[in-house]
Structure formats: C-alpha cells, structure tokens
Motif scaffolding. Structure first.
Motif, short mmCIF file in Angstrom:
data_model
loop_
_atom_site.label_atom_id
_atom_site.label_comp_id
_atom_site.label_asym_id
_atom_site.label_seq_id
_atom_site.Cartn_x
_atom_site.Cartn_y
_atom_site.Cartn_z
N GLN A 149 0.83 -1.21 0.00
CA GLN A 149 0.00 0.00 0.00
C GLN A 149 0.87 1.26 0.00
O GLN A 149 0.54 2.24 -0.67
N ARG A 150 1.98 1.22 0.76
CA ARG A 150 2.91 2.36 0.76
C ARG A 150 3.49 2.58 -0.62
O ARG A 150 3.60 3.71 -1.10
N GLN A 151 3.87 1.49 -1.28
CA GLN A 151 4.44 1.59 -2.62
C GLN A 151 3.41 2.13 -3.60
O GLN A 151 3.73 3.00 -4.43
N ALA A 152 2.17 1.66 -3.51
CA ALA A 152 1.12 2.13 -4.41
C ALA A 152 0.86 3.62 -4.19
O ALA A 152 0.68 4.37 -5.16
N ARG A 153 0.87 4.07 -2.93
CA ARG A 153 0.65 5.49 -2.66
C ARG A 153 1.79 6.33 -3.21
O ARG A 153 1.57 7.39 -3.81
N TYR A 154 3.02 5.86 -3.05
CA TYR A 154 4.18 6.57 -3.57
C TYR A 154 4.13 6.67 -5.10
O TYR A 154 4.42 7.71 -5.68
N ILE A 155 3.73 5.58 -5.75
CA ILE A 155 3.64 5.57 -7.21
C ILE A 155 2.57 6.56 -7.66
O ILE A 155 2.76 7.30 -8.63
N ARG A 156 1.43 6.61 -6.96
CA ARG A 156 0.38 7.58 -7.33
C ARG A 156 0.88 9.01 -7.18
O ARG A 156 0.59 9.87 -8.01
N GLN A 157 1.66 9.28 -6.11
CA GLN A 157 2.22 10.62 -5.92
C GLN A 157 3.17 10.97 -7.06
O GLN A 157 3.16 12.10 -7.57
N LEU A 158 3.99 10.02 -7.48
CA LEU A 158 4.91 10.26 -8.60
C LEU A 158 4.15 10.51 -9.89
O LEU A 158 4.53 11.37 -10.68
N GLU A 159 3.07 9.74 -10.11
CA GLU A 159 2.28 9.93 -11.32
C GLU A 159 1.67 11.32 -11.35
O GLU A 159 1.66 11.98 -12.40
N ARG A 160 1.15 11.78 -10.20
CA ARG A 160 0.60 13.14 -10.15
C ARG A 160 1.67 14.18 -10.44
O ARG A 160 1.43 15.14 -11.17
N ALA A 161 2.85 14.00 -9.86
CA ALA A 161 3.94 14.96 -10.07
C ALA A 161 4.34 15.00 -11.55
O ALA A 161 4.57 16.08 -12.11
N VAL A 162 4.40 13.84 -12.19
CA VAL A 162 4.76 13.78 -13.61
C VAL A 162 3.70 14.48 -14.45
O VAL A 162 4.03 15.22 -15.39
N LEU A 163 2.42 14.28 -14.13
CA LEU A 163 1.35 14.94 -14.87
C LEU A 163 1.43 16.46 -14.72
O LEU A 163 1.29 17.20 -15.70
N VAL A 164 1.69 16.92 -13.51
CA VAL A 164 1.77 18.36 -13.28
C VAL A 164 2.96 18.95 -14.02
O VAL A 164 2.84 19.97 -14.72
N LEU A 165 4.12 18.31 -13.91
CA LEU A 165 5.30 18.83 -14.60
C LEU A 165 5.14 18.77 -16.11
O LEU A 165 5.58 19.67 -16.83
N GLY A 166 4.50 17.71 -16.61
CA GLY A 166 4.24 17.61 -18.05
C GLY A 166 3.33 18.73 -18.52
O GLY A 166 3.55 19.33 -19.57
N GLY A 167 2.30 19.02 -17.72
CA GLY A 167 1.39 20.12 -18.07
C GLY A 167 2.10 21.46 -18.08
O GLY A 167 1.88 22.29 -18.97
N VAL A 168 2.97 21.68 -17.11
CA VAL A 168 3.73 22.94 -17.06
C VAL A 168 4.65 23.04 -18.27
O VAL A 168 4.76 24.11 -18.89
#
Length: 51
Positions: free
Chosen positions: A18-37
């Motif tokens: 569950q910790r790994q899944a949460r960390y992966i979701r956080q990374l995915e959100r960060a990548v989406l935000v940086l990609g949008g920027v």
C-alpha cells in the motif's frame, strides 16, 4: 446486507504494498503536473517566438 462503515481507532499502518502504491500515485501526479507545465511553457514560448 448493508455496507458497514467504521472508523479505525488508533494509528493505521499501511502494508509495504500500500505504501508503494501510494508513492507511485504521488509520482504519477507529479509527472502529470510537470508535463502540463512543460506543455504550457512550450505553447507560451511558441506564441512569443511568432509574435
């Protein structure tokens, strides 16, 4: 049967999976935000270059 809702008492510890899944979701959100920027900045640079 009804869906039971309850609040856990005390601290809830996540399993390693569950910790790994949460960390992966956080990374995915960060990548989406940086990609949008990046896309936004590329569009702005293109508009300024043409103008």
């Amino acid at each position: 049967m009804r869906k039971l809702m309850y609040e856990p008492i005390g601290k809830v510890y996540l399993t390693p999976g569950q910790r790994q899944a949460r960390y992966i979701r956080q990374l995915e959100r960060a990548v989406l935000v940086l990609g949008g920027v990046c896309i936004f900045l590329a569009i702005v640079a293109g508009v300024l270059f043409v103008a």
